[in-house]
Write a protein that holds these residues in place. Structure first.
Motif, mmCIF file in Angstrom:
data_model
loop_
_atom_site.group_PDB
_atom_site.id
_atom_site.type_symbol
_atom_site.label_atom_id
_atom_site.label_comp_id
_atom_site.label_asym_id
_atom_site.label_seq_id
_atom_site.Cartn_x
_atom_site.Cartn_y
_atom_site.Cartn_z
ATOM 1 N N UNK A 1 -22.752 25.002 -15.987
ATOM 2 C CA UNK A 1 -22.248 25.751 -14.883
ATOM 3 C C UNK A 1 -22.822 27.016 -14.693
ATOM 4 N N UNK A 2 -23.676 27.712 -15.719
ATOM 5 C CA UNK A 2 -24.127 28.786 -15.271
ATOM 6 C C UNK A 2 -24.870 29.032 -14.244
ATOM 7 N N UNK A 3 -25.609 27.674 -13.888
ATOM 8 C CA UNK A 3 -26.290 27.814 -12.921
ATOM 9 C C UNK A 3 -25.776 28.056 -11.406
ATOM 10 N N UNK A 4 -24.635 27.516 -10.924
ATOM 11 C CA UNK A 4 -23.835 27.624 -9.931
ATOM 12 C C UNK A 4 -23.056 29.099 -10.024
ATOM 13 N N UNK A 5 -22.840 29.243 -11.047
ATOM 14 C CA UNK A 5 -22.030 30.451 -11.127
ATOM 15 C C UNK A 5 -23.104 31.603 -10.722
ATOM 16 N N UNK A 6 -24.247 31.500 -11.309
ATOM 17 C CA UNK A 6 -25.321 32.626 -10.973
ATOM 18 C C UNK A 6 -25.215 32.854 -9.639
ATOM 19 N N UNK A 7 -25.438 31.634 -9.178
ATOM 20 C CA UNK A 7 -25.756 31.909 -7.391
ATOM 21 C C UNK A 7 -24.412 32.595 -6.855
ATOM 22 N N UNK A 8 -23.334 32.097 -7.324
ATOM 23 C CA UNK A 8 -22.011 32.785 -6.579
ATOM 24 C C UNK A 8 -22.080 34.140 -7.017
ATOM 25 N N UNK A 9 -22.555 34.685 -8.077
ATOM 26 C CA UNK A 9 -22.609 36.054 -8.441
ATOM 27 C C UNK A 9 -23.557 37.144 -7.616
ATOM 28 N N UNK A 10 -24.490 36.450 -6.860
ATOM 29 C CA UNK A 10 -25.173 37.120 -5.879
ATOM 30 C C UNK A 10 -24.919 37.313 -4.747
#
Length: 303
Positions: free
Chosen positions: A133-142
């Motif tokens: 889930x870190x991949x999708x969450x990382x996109x949201x963080x940007x």
């Protein structure tokens, strides 16, 4: 402050608006002007209810299926998914800027389970869930997302992984567990035990918890306890239907239940959950159900 949110996005688009959503995925609509207009109209319909009742609003992105494993089945590369997840938040940010009558409006990056939301079909460890889930969450963080919310989660390990990944990305997180008709998660863990374990394994890092994709009748008994974990449930997005997950999976027609009755169910939940403040729906619900929730649960302002 109470926050309204939306209802059953995918069931509304499929059964009420006649759209085809392969794998129950709404995020591909972001790729066309027509699709974005459909999503905008859906969210604005719900925002108007918040304006009428003087509440805030929680905008959830249409990205429940926009993660790597589901996206691959739909022919989307990681680059495609990054673009579409970020486009979802851009759309919601535009809607927020134009919604002068509602405040506050919070934008949440919506995350779905890695596997089937109705059964614990992927036995991940918490570390594996965090990595996934870190991949999708990382996109949201940007993006302009204020937080991330994981819905229809079926195991504690996956909930823990989401919370840890969000913390690493610097975003507040919410985990929403689903229950079967007995008030337990699909893997058999009692709801209260799941919340307590999740908090213990994450040092209470989640902003709050929710319950979704179950009728209030399915989990109400689990709430009949004088327990501290009840204070951690701040939101509910219930189904309109009393059908089990297995029955819903086989259903060919929409069971929209009774909006007024569901609104009264939420009023009862509000009496049982001292911090309940996020009101929305899941499968089979639409804006009528959210309006009924507001009618039953939002105090009338005194002029």
């Amino acid at each position: 402050m109470s926050l309204l949110t939306d209802s059953g996005l995918e069931t509304t688009l499929i059964f009420l608006e006649g759209l085809e959503l392969p794998l129950f995925a709404s995020y591909p609509l972001l790729d066309t002007t027509e699709g974005r207009c459909v999503l905008r109209a859906y969210f604005e319909r719900h925002l108007s209810i918040a304006a009428d009742y003087g509440t805030g609003y929680l905008l959830e992105s249409p990205t429940w299926r926009a993660s790597r494993d589901w996206g691959k089945q739909l022919g989307h590369t990681p680059a495609d998914l990054e673009r579409l997840n970020k486009a979802a938040i851009t759309l919601l940010a535009d809607i927020r800027r134009e919604a002068d009558a509602v405040s506050p409006i919070v934008i949440s990056g919506n995350i779905g389970p890695r596997g089937d939301g109705y059964q614990p079909d992927l036995a991940m460890t918490a570390d594996e869930a965090e990595a996934f889930h870190s991949e999708q969450i990382g996109w949201f963080a940007e993006t302009e997302a204020d937080m991330v919310s994981a819905f229809t989660i079926t195991t504690v390990n996956e909930g823990v992984g989401v919370i840890r990944a969000a913390a690493a990305a610097g975003l507040p997180s919410v985990v929403s567990y689903t229950t079967e008709t007995d008030g337990c998660l699909p893997d058999g863990t009692p709801l209260g035990e799941a919340l307590e374990q999740t908090d213990m394994l994450t040092a209470g890092a989640a902003a709050y918890f929710m319950v979704n994709c179950a009728h209030p009748d399915h989990f109400r008994r689990a709430l009949e306890a004088d327990a501290d974990w009840l204070k951690r449930i701040w939101g509910v997005r219930a189904n309109a239907s009393r059908l089990s997950h297995a029955e819903l999976d086989e259903a060919e027609e929409l069971d929209a239940g009774n909006p007024a009755e569901l609104g009264r169910d939420y009023a009862q939940l509000k009496r049982m959950l001292p911090n309940l403040r996020v009101f929305g729906g899941c499968c089979g619900t639409d804006h009528r159900h959210v309006e009924a929730m507001a009618d039953c649960c939002i105090p009338v302002a005194v002029a």
